[in-house]
Design an enzyme around this catalytic site. Structure first.
Site, PDB file in Angstrom:
ATOM      1  N   PHE A   1       0.834  -1.207   0.000  1.00 20.27           N
ATOM      2  CA  PHE A   1       0.000   0.000   0.000  1.00 20.27           C
ATOM      3  C   PHE A   1       0.868   1.256   0.000  1.00 20.27           C
ATOM      4  CE2 PHE A   1      -1.987   3.384   2.543  1.00 20.27           C
ATOM      5  CZ  PHE A   1      -3.086   3.667   1.748  1.00 20.27           C
ATOM      6  N   GLU A   2       1.967   1.227   0.748  1.00 24.44           N
ATOM      7  CA  GLU A   2       2.850   2.393   0.856  1.00 24.44           C
ATOM      8  C   GLU A   2       3.864   2.452  -0.289  1.00 24.44           C
ATOM      9  OE1 GLU A   2       4.416   2.425   4.860  1.00 24.44           O
ATOM     10  OE2 GLU A   2       2.532   3.269   5.626  1.00 24.44           O
TER      11      GLU A   2
ATOM     12  N   GLU B   1       4.018   2.197  15.461  1.00 21.62           N
ATOM     13  CA  GLU B   1       4.795   1.860  14.264  1.00 21.62           C
ATOM     14  C   GLU B   1       3.906   1.654  13.046  1.00 21.62           C
ATOM     15  OE1 GLU B   1       7.997   1.065  11.786  1.00 21.62           O
ATOM     16  OE2 GLU B   1       8.001   1.958  13.765  1.00 21.62           O
TER      17      GLU B   1
ATOM     18  N   VAL C   1      -5.451  -2.115   8.300  1.00 16.77           N
ATOM     19  CA  VAL C   1      -6.652  -2.925   8.115  1.00 16.77           C
ATOM     20  C   VAL C   1      -6.606  -3.418   6.681  1.00 16.77           C
ATOM     21  CG1 VAL C   1      -9.176  -2.923   8.063  1.00 16.77           C
ATOM     22  CG2 VAL C   1      -7.965  -1.606   9.824  1.00 16.77           C
TER      23      VAL C   1
ATOM     24  N   GLY D   1     -13.169   0.822   6.260  1.00 20.16           N
ATOM     25  CA  GLY D   1     -14.432   1.544   6.302  1.00 20.16           C
ATOM     26  C   GLY D   1     -15.454   0.973   7.272  1.00 20.16           C
TER      27      GLY D   1
ATOM     28  N   GLY E   1     -14.747   0.579  10.565  1.00 24.11           N
ATOM     29  CA  GLY E   1     -14.425   1.074  11.900  1.00 24.11           C
ATOM     30  C   GLY E   1     -13.314   0.340  12.618  1.00 24.11           C
TER      31      GLY E   1
ATOM     32  N   GLY F   1     -10.053   0.253  11.921  1.00 28.06           N
ATOM     33  CA  GLY F   1      -8.877   1.111  12.105  1.00 28.06           C
ATOM     34  C   GLY F   1      -9.067   2.073  13.268  1.00 28.06           C
TER      35      GLY F   1
ATOM     36  N   ASN G   1      -1.113  10.205   2.002  1.00 24.51           N
ATOM     37  CA  ASN G   1      -2.197   9.396   2.560  1.00 24.51           C
ATOM     38  C   ASN G   1      -3.223  10.324   3.223  1.00 24.51           C
ATOM     39  OD1 ASN G   1      -3.875   7.491   3.684  1.00 24.51           O
ATOM     40  ND2 ASN G   1      -2.214   6.273   4.571  1.00 24.51           N
TER      41      ASN G   1
ATOM     42  N   TYR H   1      -6.410  11.414  11.472  1.00 27.43           N
ATOM     43  CA  TYR H   1      -5.618  11.775  12.651  1.00 27.43           C
ATOM     44  C   TYR H   1      -5.946  13.182  13.133  1.00 27.43           C
ATOM     45  CZ  TYR H   1      -2.892   7.589  11.540  1.00 27.43           C
ATOM     46  OH  TYR H   1      -2.496   6.298  11.284  1.00 27.43           O
TER      47      TYR H   1
END
Length: 161
Positions: free
Chosen positions: A26-27, A84, A88, A94, A96, A98, A125, A132
């Site tokens: 993903f990253e 770290e 999910v 989506g 909940g 996370g 992201n 956050y």
């Protein structure tokens, strides 16, 4: 809610490892994961673990998310936590999970008198950054993350010490 949040245990290590690999993809760093499942087990689920985990587990026992964190020390604040990774699996985002995993670390920190929880987030992201900020976290733009990888460590130490 069709999942529960609980502390990760040794039998979860394979699922946690798979989520770590999925996060690297993903990253946009698919080849960045250098640890093995055995290293993860030794470092996290043996005597004197180097980190803690919480997992999101569906009622059928499937692990769909995880958060991995560890204690560190701030010269300004004292006892802190470094979050770290929070992940999910893509098909379960989506619902909940996370938010619940994130909340589990925050509750753990508050209950155990930690003075701060810190982590990094990639600037692209947007979903994570917005989440956050919505929770009250400060996302600093002026701080830069620095890493010294294994090859650079070797080179530096061979040349400077």
């Amino acid at each position: 809610m069709s999942f529960i949040i609980r502390e990760g245990i040794k039998k979860d290590a394979s699922s946690i490892f798979n989520l770590i690999v999925e996060l690297a993809i993903f990253e946009k760093e698919p080849d960045a994961v250098k640890i093995t499942l055995e290293t993860l087990i030794t470092d996290g689920f043996a005597d004197n673990p180097k980190f803690k985990t919480f997992v999101a587990e569906e009622l059928d026992g499937t692990i769909i998310g995880m958060v991995l964190f560890y204690e560190r020390y701030s010269t300004w604040k004292g006892k802190t936590i470094h979050l770290e990774d929070l992940m999910v699996t893509e098909t379960k985002r989506g619902i909940g999970a996370g938010k619940k995993l994130y909340g589990s670390v925050m509750k753990y920190a508050q209950k155990n008198n930690f003075k701060r929880v810190a982590w990094e987030v990639l600037d692209w992201n947007k979903n994570a950054v917005d989440f956050y900020k919505k929770t009250g976290a400060t996302v600093y733009n002026q701080w830069r993350v620095c890493h010294m990888n294994e090859d650079n460590l070797t080179q530096f130490c061979n040349e400077n010490i």
